[in-house]
Motif scaffolding. Structure first.
Motif, PDB file in Angstrom:
ATOM      1  N   GLY A   1      20.330 -26.454   0.159  1.00 59.01           N
ATOM      2  CA  GLY A   1      21.765 -26.570  -0.049  1.00 59.01           C
ATOM      3  C   GLY A   1      22.347 -25.439  -0.880  1.00 59.01           C
ATOM      4  N   GLY A   2      21.488 -24.649  -1.480  1.00 58.22           N
ATOM      5  CA  GLY A   2      21.942 -23.556  -2.314  1.00 58.22           C
ATOM      6  C   GLY A   2      22.273 -22.311  -1.521  1.00 58.22           C
ATOM      7  N   SER A   3      22.574 -21.242  -2.254  1.00 59.41           N
ATOM      8  CA  SER A   3      23.000 -19.986  -1.629  1.00 59.41           C
ATOM      9  C   SER A   3      22.250 -18.804  -2.228  1.00 59.41           C
ATOM     10  CB  SER A   3      24.498 -19.763  -1.849  1.00 59.41           C
ATOM     11  OG  SER A   3      25.271 -20.781  -1.251  1.00 59.41           O
ATOM     12  N   LEU A   4      22.113 -17.780  -1.422  1.00 62.03           N
ATOM     13  CA  LEU A   4      21.582 -16.499  -1.864  1.00 62.03           C
ATOM     14  C   LEU A   4      22.330 -15.397  -1.121  1.00 62.03           C
ATOM     15  CD1 LEU A   4      17.684 -16.982  -1.864  1.00 62.03           C
ATOM     16  CD2 LEU A   4      19.130 -16.636  -3.868  1.00 62.03           C
ATOM     17  N   ARG A   5      22.371 -14.229  -1.735  1.00 57.94           N
ATOM     18  CA  ARG A   5      22.964 -13.070  -1.082  1.00 57.94           C
ATOM     19  C   ARG A   5      21.969 -11.928  -1.111  1.00 57.94           C
ATOM     20  NH1 ARG A   5      27.607  -8.876  -2.925  1.00 57.94           N
ATOM     21  NH2 ARG A   5      28.656  -8.553  -0.922  1.00 57.94           N
ATOM     22  N   LEU A   6      21.617 -11.464   0.073  1.00 60.59           N
ATOM     23  CA  LEU A   6      20.707 -10.334   0.206  1.00 60.59           C
ATOM     24  C   LEU A   6      21.508  -9.045   0.373  1.00 60.59           C
ATOM     25  CD1 LEU A   6      18.053 -11.782   2.689  1.00 60.59           C
ATOM     26  CD2 LEU A   6      18.164 -12.012   0.203  1.00 60.59           C
ATOM     27  N   SER A   7      20.966  -7.972  -0.179  1.00 61.80           N
ATOM     28  CA  SER A   7      21.563  -6.648  -0.024  1.00 61.80           C
ATOM     29  C   SER A   7      20.501  -5.671   0.449  1.00 61.80           C
ATOM     30  CB  SER A   7      22.134  -6.142  -1.347  1.00 61.80           C
ATOM     31  OG  SER A   7      23.129  -6.994  -1.840  1.00 61.80           O
ATOM     32  N   CYS A   8      20.939  -4.690   1.208  1.00 56.46           N
ATOM     33  CA  CYS A   8      20.031  -3.640   1.667  1.00 56.46           C
ATOM     34  C   CYS A   8      20.815  -2.333   1.637  1.00 56.46           C
ATOM     35  CB  CYS A   8      19.540  -3.939   3.065  1.00 56.46           C
ATOM     36  SG  CYS A   8      18.525  -2.634   3.803  1.00 56.46           S
ATOM     37  N   ALA A   9      20.410  -1.445   0.750  1.00 56.25           N
ATOM     38  CA  ALA A   9      21.111  -0.177   0.574  1.00 56.25           C
ATOM     39  C   ALA A   9      20.268   0.964   1.127  1.00 56.25           C
ATOM     40  CB  ALA A   9      21.403   0.051  -0.901  1.00 56.25           C
ATOM     41  N   ALA A  10      20.899   1.798   1.917  1.00 54.68           N
ATOM     42  CA  ALA A  10      20.228   2.962   2.481  1.00 54.68           C
ATOM     43  C   ALA A  10      20.621   4.205   1.703  1.00 54.68           C
ATOM     44  CB  ALA A  10      20.604   3.125   3.950  1.00 54.68           C
ATOM     45  N   SER A  11      19.672   5.093   1.549  1.00 56.23           N
ATOM     46  CA  SER A  11      19.952   6.362   0.881  1.00 56.23           C
ATOM     47  C   SER A  11      19.116   7.463   1.525  1.00 56.23           C
ATOM     48  CB  SER A  11      19.644   6.269  -0.613  1.00 56.23           C
ATOM     49  OG  SER A  11      18.266   6.014  -0.815  1.00 56.23           O
ATOM     50  N   GLY A  12      19.562   8.694   1.322  1.00 54.00           N
ATOM     51  CA  GLY A  12      18.828   9.821   1.888  1.00 54.00           C
ATOM     52  C   GLY A  12      19.737  10.694   2.728  1.00 54.00           C
ATOM     53  N   SER A  13      19.138  11.335   3.703  1.00 57.45           N
ATOM     54  CA  SER A  13      19.855  12.309   4.531  1.00 57.45           C
ATOM     55  C   SER A  13      20.579  11.604   5.678  1.00 57.45           C
ATOM     56  CB  SER A  13      18.878  13.346   5.068  1.00 57.45           C
ATOM     57  OG  SER A  13      18.209  14.002   4.007  1.00 57.45           O
ATOM     58  N   ILE A  14      21.621  10.879   5.327  1.00 58.39           N
ATOM     59  CA  ILE A  14      22.318  10.010   6.278  1.00 58.39           C
ATOM     60  C   ILE A  14      23.615  10.647   6.731  1.00 58.39           C
ATOM     61  CG2 ILE A  14      23.423   7.773   6.600  1.00 58.39           C
ATOM     62  CD1 ILE A  14      21.477   6.706   4.432  1.00 58.39           C
ATOM     63  N   LEU A  15      23.779  10.746   8.045  1.00 58.01           N
ATOM     64  CA  LEU A  15      25.070  11.157   8.594  1.00 58.01           C
ATOM     65  C   LEU A  15      25.940   9.922   8.809  1.00 58.01           C
ATOM     66  CD1 LEU A  15      26.930  13.350   9.727  1.00 58.01           C
ATOM     67  CD2 LEU A  15      25.851  12.997  11.962  1.00 58.01           C
ATOM     68  N   SER A  16      25.321   8.881   9.376  1.00 57.93           N
ATOM     69  CA  SER A  16      26.041   7.628   9.586  1.00 57.93           C
ATOM     70  C   SER A  16      25.035   6.505   9.786  1.00 57.93           C
ATOM     71  CB  SER A  16      26.975   7.705  10.793  1.00 57.93           C
ATOM     72  OG  SER A  16      26.233   7.888  11.986  1.00 57.93           O
ATOM     73  N   THR A  17      25.482   5.299   9.440  1.00 57.74           N
ATOM     74  CA  THR A  17      24.672   4.112   9.725  1.00 57.74           C
ATOM     75  C   THR A  17      25.297   3.393  10.908  1.00 57.74           C
ATOM     76  OG1 THR A  17      25.912   2.932   8.028  1.00 57.74           O
ATOM     77  CG2 THR A  17      23.763   3.797   7.416  1.00 57.74           C
ATOM     78  N   ASN A  18      24.503   3.021  11.843  1.00 60.59           N
ATOM     79  CA  ASN A  18      24.988   2.410  13.059  1.00 60.59           C
ATOM     80  C   ASN A  18      24.777   0.900  12.986  1.00 60.59           C
ATOM     81  OD1 ASN A  18      25.561   5.120  13.856  1.00 60.59           O
ATOM     82  ND2 ASN A  18      23.407   5.337  14.401  1.00 60.59           N
ATOM     83  N   THR A  19      23.995   0.335  13.878  1.00 63.89           N
ATOM     84  CA  THR A  19      23.756  -1.095  13.824  1.00 63.89           C
ATOM     85  C   THR A  19      22.885  -1.439  12.622  1.00 63.89           C
ATOM     86  OG1 THR A  19      23.934  -1.292  16.222  1.00 63.89           O
ATOM     87  CG2 THR A  19      22.797  -3.068  15.062  1.00 63.89           C
ATOM     88  N   MET A  20      23.264  -2.523  11.942  1.00 60.51           N
ATOM     89  CA  MET A  20      22.524  -2.999  10.782  1.00 60.51           C
ATOM     90  C   MET A  20      22.194  -4.455  11.033  1.00 60.51           C
ATOM     91  SD  MET A  20      25.090  -1.436   7.910  1.00 60.51           S
ATOM     92  CE  MET A  20      24.187  -0.471   6.731  1.00 60.51           C
ATOM     93  N   GLY A  21      20.993  -4.851  10.647  1.00 58.44           N
ATOM     94  CA  GLY A  21      20.601  -6.229  10.929  1.00 58.44           C
ATOM     95  C   GLY A  21      19.631  -6.783   9.909  1.00 58.44           C
ATOM     96  N   TRP A  22      19.510  -8.093   9.967  1.00 56.69           N
ATOM     97  CA  TRP A  22      18.523  -8.809   9.157  1.00 56.69           C
ATOM     98  C   TRP A  22      17.596  -9.584  10.074  1.00 56.69           C
ATOM     99  CZ3 TRP A  22      17.901  -8.172   4.024  1.00 56.69           C
ATOM    100  CH2 TRP A  22      18.953  -7.590   3.309  1.00 56.69           C
ATOM    101  N   TYR A  23      16.321  -9.506   9.773  1.00 55.95           N
ATOM    102  CA  TYR A  23      15.293 -10.242  10.489  1.00 55.95           C
ATOM    103  C   TYR A  23      14.518 -11.060   9.469  1.00 55.95           C
ATOM    104  CZ  TYR A  23      16.132  -7.122  14.453  1.00 55.95           C
ATOM    105  OH  TYR A  23      16.711  -6.433  15.492  1.00 55.95           O
ATOM    106  N   ARG A  24      13.772 -12.037   9.960  1.00 53.28           N
ATOM    107  CA  ARG A  24      12.917 -12.796   9.053  1.00 53.28           C
ATOM    108  C   ARG A  24      11.617 -13.162   9.739  1.00 53.28           C
ATOM    109  NH1 ARG A  24      16.456 -18.439   8.605  1.00 53.28           N
ATOM    110  NH2 ARG A  24      16.010 -19.227  10.712  1.00 53.28           N
ATOM    111  N   GLN A  25      10.617 -13.360   8.915  1.00 49.89           N
ATOM    112  CA  GLN A  25       9.310 -13.753   9.432  1.00 49.89           C
ATOM    113  C   GLN A  25       8.712 -14.801   8.513  1.00 49.89           C
ATOM    114  OE1 GLN A  25       6.537 -10.538  10.103  1.00 49.89           O
ATOM    115  NE2 GLN A  25       5.365 -11.765  11.562  1.00 49.89           N
ATOM    116  N   ALA A  26       8.533 -15.979   9.074  1.00 48.64           N
ATOM    117  CA  ALA A  26       7.905 -17.076   8.343  1.00 48.64           C
ATOM    118  C   ALA A  26       6.397 -17.029   8.589  1.00 48.64           C
ATOM    119  CB  ALA A  26       8.480 -18.402   8.810  1.00 48.64           C
ATOM    120  N   PRO A  27       5.608 -17.617   7.707  1.00 45.31           N
ATOM    121  CA  PRO A  27       4.151 -17.601   7.882  1.00 45.31           C
ATOM    122  C   PRO A  27       3.736 -18.175   9.229  1.00 45.31           C
ATOM    123  CG  PRO A  27       4.705 -18.364   5.695  1.00 45.31           C
ATOM    124  CD  PRO A  27       5.996 -18.261   6.442  1.00 45.31           C
TER     125      PRO A  27
END
Length: 121
Positions: A15-41
């Motif tokens: 019932g609780g909440s969390l917020r995930l962040s993912c920051a990209a850095s480096g030699s970036i011209l542009s970021t296109n599609t961004m996504g989140w995936y998950r893998q359970a055991p």
């Protein structure tokens, strides 16, 4: 070279909440599609949510209405707001970005290191 740094995982009660962040850095011209995936055991990695450069989104049926993906193009960052968390959301969450790099202006896919989300009942 491009680096992705994830943050925001942890332990939360159902019932609780969390917020995930993912920051990209480096030699970036542009970021296109961004996504989140998950893998359970013992399970295959699955798409949770995805957002295009134009802001179009799609979600796994299991998280629709509970999770929201967003992005900040100025910061090359993607977020995943997770509400009404359930024990079955427990998994390692990975961000994945398609990035056009400065050198050669070619696109590559990059993955974050993964962050653990554990939802207790």
């Amino acid at each position: 070279q491009v680096q992705l740094v994830e943050s925001g995982g942890g332990l939360v009660q159902a019932g609780g909440s969390l917020r995930l962040s993912c920051a990209a850095s480096g030699s970036i011209l542009s970021t296109n599609t961004m996504g989140w995936y998950r893998q359970a055991p013992g399970k295959q990695r699955e798409l949770v949510a995805r957002i295009t450069s134009g802001g179009s989104t799609n979600y796994a049926d299991s998280v629709k209405g509970r999770f929201t993906i967003s992005r900040d193009n100025a910061k090359d960052t993607v977020y995943l707001q997770m509400n009404s968390l359930k024990p079955e959301d427990t998994a390692v969450y990975y961000c994945a970005l398609t990035v056009t790099v400065l050198v050669g202006r070619v696109s590559h896919d990059y993955w974050g290191q993964g962050t653990q989300v554990t939802v207790s009942s």
